[in-house]
Design a protein around this motif. Structure first.
Motif, short mmCIF file in Angstrom:
data_model
loop_
_atom_site.label_atom_id
_atom_site.label_comp_id
_atom_site.label_asym_id
_atom_site.label_seq_id
_atom_site.Cartn_x
_atom_site.Cartn_y
_atom_site.Cartn_z
N GLY A 42 0.82 -1.21 0.00
CA GLY A 42 0.00 0.00 0.00
C GLY A 42 0.85 1.26 0.00
N SER A 59 0.77 4.07 -3.08
CA SER A 59 0.37 5.45 -2.79
C SER A 59 1.55 6.42 -2.86
CB SER A 59 -0.27 5.53 -1.40
OG SER A 59 0.65 5.14 -0.40
N THR A 80 -6.99 7.37 4.41
CA THR A 80 -6.85 6.17 5.26
C THR A 80 -7.26 6.46 6.71
OG1 THR A 80 -4.54 6.71 5.75
CG2 THR A 80 -4.95 5.29 3.88
N PHE A 111 -6.16 0.45 -2.32
CA PHE A 111 -4.83 0.27 -2.93
C PHE A 111 -4.91 0.50 -4.44
CE2 PHE A 111 -2.67 -2.82 0.31
CZ PHE A 111 -2.77 -1.85 1.28
#
Length: 470
Positions: free
Chosen positions: A405, A409, A421, A446
């Motif tokens: 993840g 990102s 998040t 994701f």
């Protein structure tokens, strides 16, 4: 002004102003160790303050005997608990040198959870090998944090959404959320307070497709839309996203949906005032500090029991004590019962025999009468699935998944990552990682990070940067 005067002023300025080389030497002088200067030191002080206020919160949990039969209130055990926390506290320095990422946010909350367990284990009334459990959880924490904090290199984007489509996506999420709320209200719509929430939640019966949609939109997609709106300064739409999130509460009756809008607004405000890593630490420190203050004021007779202790129970217990207590309960239960070997994951259960016919949370609820005890990956994918010895290996694998993840990102604005998040640390403290990836939409988030056009955020930042360039 004459040329002579100008030369005199320039000479004076050069005499009294540091050269670039002198400034570089001064910067090196304030470096405590290579790569660790005053900015990192200030972050480390804040992180240690967070550790101390969490320890104070745990002290009140044991003093008031919040979990009788599981945790003792015998204060002769206090020195051992303090020693455990002190020994584990240097690990918090990792958060002073790590970059803001999904793993940074989740890792901080997991670190505090493990810290809480190291405190509570010294007050344990349950029978299992406490020393082995202590060693296992410390190694598991380190195995998780190493990749979760420090694997952040970007991956090449093979697929990138057009900027126009990306900017339209948050509005599409709002429309889809409103549709799901409308359909869900046909099956269940009850406005009840927290005291009656658990009673009526047991009666909620949604079709499987609708249940998944509710969890994915409330946990992942609406926070993602909210982050898009805040970063692009579309504040009216951001408010609509929060309102829709709140409207999920009468349908599924969970504390997460009830408090999520206020929580995301809180994150948006503090991330506007300070950089993202400080905002992450403050997001834990400030709410817990308020709870500790309430407990102190109540002990001093300055406030009545109900308002102070209700806040402490909802915030401090939920953020620290209960996720940490889940480790205590799972350690005890699976020291004398068969391991799951991941059969709590439905796909695994289809191809392998499982010693449990019910979900693990239901098994825990019957065994300890502490309510539905969902728990984090450390308890489910670790203790319950593979036991103490192999729990660190499981934690390492989970840390690598979180690191994926981070990589997907990478390149997105830190504030955007933090806000999109914002709900997930609370989710991951209370459900297995496998459940969060599918049921709560972490895997979908994701994917959205991966395809998000980085140039779209450059365009948003350009008007803000223009005046400074002039």
């Amino acid at each position: 002004m004459s040329l002579l005067s100008t030369m005199t002023i320039n000479e004076t300025f050069q005499t009294h102003s540091p050269t670039r080389r002198q400034m570089q030497m001064n910067d090196r002088a304030v470096q405590l160790v290579p790569g660790f200067g005053w900015p990192q030191a200030r972050l480390a002080v804040l992180a240690y303050a967070c550790v101390m206020v969490c320890a104070a919160s745990l002290y009140f949990v044991t003093v008031v005997n919040s979990f009788p039969g599981v945790i003792s209130s015998d204060q002769s055990r206090l020195p051992a608990a303090i020693l455990n926390v002190a020994a584990f506290s240097p690990v918090v320095l990792l958060f002073a040198i790590g970059r803001l990422s999904f793993g940074y946010l989740v890792g901080l909350y997991f670190y505090i959870m493990v810290l809480g367990y190291l405190w509570l284990i010294e007050f344990s009334l349950l029978d299992y090998d406490h020393r082995l459990a202590l060693a296992s959880i410390v190694l598991s924490a380190l195995a998780f944090l190493a990749p979760a904090l420090f694997i952040t290199a970007p991956v090449r984007q093979a697929v990138v959404l057009p900027a126009r489509a990306f900017h339209m996506m948050p509005s599409v999420i709002l429309i889809a959320s409103a549709t799901i709320i409308g359909i869900g209200s046909l099956y269940n719509l009850k406005l009840v307070d927290l005291n009656e929430m658990y009673k009526y939640r047991a009666e909620v019966a949604l079709p499987a497709y609708l249940r998944y949609a509710v969890w994915i939109f409330s946990s992942a997609l609406l926070p993602f839309a909210f982050a898009c709106f805040v970063v692009s300064k579309r504040f009216l739409q951001a408010g609509v996203a929060l309102l829709l999130m709140l409207l999920f509460y009468p349908i599924i009756l969970t504390k997460t949906t009830l408090f999520a809008p206020a929580w995301l607004l809180f994150l948006a405000l503090i991330s506007k005032l300070v950089e993202a890593r400080k905002a992450t630490i403050l997001s834990f420190f400030l709410p817990v500090l308020i709870g500790v203050t309430c407990a102190l004021l109540y002990n001093a007779g300055l406030i009545p029991l109900k308002p102070g202790m209700v806040y402490f129970g909802i915030v401090n217990n939920r953020m620290i004590a209960i996720p940490s207590l889940a480790l205590e309960v799972y350690n005890n239960y699976f020291s004398g019962h068969p391991l799951t070997h991941f059969c709590q994951i439905n796909i695994v259960k289809l191809v392998a025999a499982c010693p449990y016919d019910e979900p693990i949370w239901a098994v825990m609820a019957k065994a300890y009468e502490l309510g539905a005890f969902n728990a984090s990956l450390f308890a489910t994918e670790g203790i319950a699935s593979v036991g103490h010895v192999f729990a660190p290996v499981s934690a390492l694998i989970c840390g690598l998944i979180i690191a994926l993840g981070n990589r997907l990102s990478s390149g997105l604005p830190p504030r955007f990552v933090l806000l999109s998040t914002g709900i997930l640390p609370q989710v991951l403290l209370n459900v297995p990682l496998s459940t969060a990836l599918l049921t709560n939409g972490v895997g979908l988030l994701f994917l959205l990070w991966y395809v998000a056009p980085r140039s779209a955020f450059d365009q948003v930042a350009a008007p803000t940067a223009a005046p400074a360039e002039r």
